[in-house]
Design a protein around this motif. Sequence first.
Motif, PDB file in Angstrom:
ATOM      1  N   TRP A  81     -10.137 -43.014   3.100  1.00  0.00           N
ATOM      2  CA  TRP A  81      -8.628 -42.967   3.422  1.00  0.00           C
ATOM      3  C   TRP A  81      -8.244 -44.647   3.070  1.00  0.00           C
ATOM      4  O   TRP A  81      -7.101 -44.657   2.393  1.00  0.00           O
ATOM      5  N   SER A  88      -3.129 -45.852  -4.042  1.00  0.00           N
ATOM      6  CA  SER A  88      -1.705 -45.346  -4.105  1.00  0.00           C
ATOM      7  C   SER A  88      -0.783 -46.529  -3.857  1.00  0.00           C
ATOM      8  O   SER A  88       0.413 -46.567  -4.572  1.00  0.00           O
ATOM      9  N   ALA A 114       1.960 -37.320  -3.363  1.00  0.00           N
ATOM     10  CA  ALA A 114       1.216 -35.909  -3.531  1.00  0.00           C
ATOM     11  C   ALA A 114      -0.136 -35.906  -3.910  1.00  0.00           C
ATOM     12  O   ALA A 114      -1.100 -35.410  -3.131  1.00  0.00           O
ATOM     13  N   ALA A 115      -0.729 -36.704  -4.931  1.00  0.00           N
ATOM     14  CA  ALA A 115      -2.040 -36.886  -5.206  1.00  0.00           C
ATOM     15  C   ALA A 115      -2.809 -37.485  -4.073  1.00  0.00           C
ATOM     16  O   ALA A 115      -3.891 -36.958  -3.931  1.00  0.00           O
ATOM     17  N   ILE A 117      -2.230 -37.651  -1.138  1.00  0.00           N
ATOM     18  CA  ILE A 117      -2.302 -36.837   0.202  1.00  0.00           C
ATOM     19  C   ILE A 117      -3.155 -35.698   0.000  1.00  0.00           C
ATOM     20  O   ILE A 117      -4.291 -35.357   0.833  1.00  0.00           O
ATOM     21  N   ILE A 118      -3.235 -34.876  -1.351  1.00  0.00           N
ATOM     22  CA  ILE A 118      -4.175 -33.763  -1.435  1.00  0.00           C
ATOM     23  C   ILE A 118      -5.468 -34.428  -1.528  1.00  0.00           C
ATOM     24  O   ILE A 118      -6.513 -33.951  -1.039  1.00  0.00           O
ATOM     25  N   LEU A 119      -5.712 -35.613  -2.187  1.00  0.00           N
ATOM     26  CA  LEU A 119      -7.033 -35.960  -2.471  1.00  0.00           C
ATOM     27  C   LEU A 119      -7.642 -36.525  -0.909  1.00  0.00           C
ATOM     28  O   LEU A 119      -8.692 -36.119  -0.813  1.00  0.00           O
ATOM     29  N   VAL A 121      -6.743 -35.130   2.387  1.00  0.00           N
ATOM     30  CA  VAL A 121      -7.102 -33.918   3.033  1.00  0.00           C
ATOM     31  C   VAL A 121      -8.348 -33.248   2.401  1.00  0.00           C
ATOM     32  O   VAL A 121      -8.987 -32.987   3.293  1.00  0.00           O
ATOM     33  N   LEU A 122      -8.551 -32.964   1.000  1.00  0.00           N
ATOM     34  CA  LEU A 122      -9.749 -32.401   0.601  1.00  0.00           C
ATOM     35  C   LEU A 122     -10.942 -33.235   0.734  1.00  0.00           C
ATOM     36  O   LEU A 122     -11.683 -32.470   1.190  1.00  0.00           O
TER      37      LEU A 122
END
Length: 149
Positions: A81, A88, A114-115, A117-119, A121-122
């Motif tokens: 995180w 970012s 977006a990148a 947040i996606i990374l 979360v994954l």
Amino acid sequence: MSTIIEAPRTPRERSSKGRVNWEKWGWLYMRLSGVLLLILIFGHLFVNLVLGEGIKEIDFAFVAGKYATPFWQWWDVVMLWLAMIHGSNGMRTIVNDYASHRTVRRVLLIGIAAAAIILIVLGTLVVFTFDPCNTFIPADQALTFCPVN
């Protein structure tokens, strides 16, 4: 025509009272997260590479053993995180400095967000749902502590 330059320590007049200064908080976050990331990354490298047999010991079973304890799960998630938000925020600063067209800047900032947040979360899902004994591993390749189906 004369211009008056105020002393450097003169307090600025606030034009918008009550608004949050996001740039100041972003600047502070970069400094604090950078220090925390140094501690987390060097701790990660020390445990993985210096303790034990070094790089020869790192394999699937090593990762499975680490992720069996909540301490290492949280260590890696906090590191993920902090690193993703830190990176970012740095990219956001670069886009704000160099993208002069408003639409281009907005598209780039949305893409960065977006990148990230996606990374995040994954990555978080991978760490907390990691199961070394899933049913897709053939019985002859299963780890010694996994029950054979």
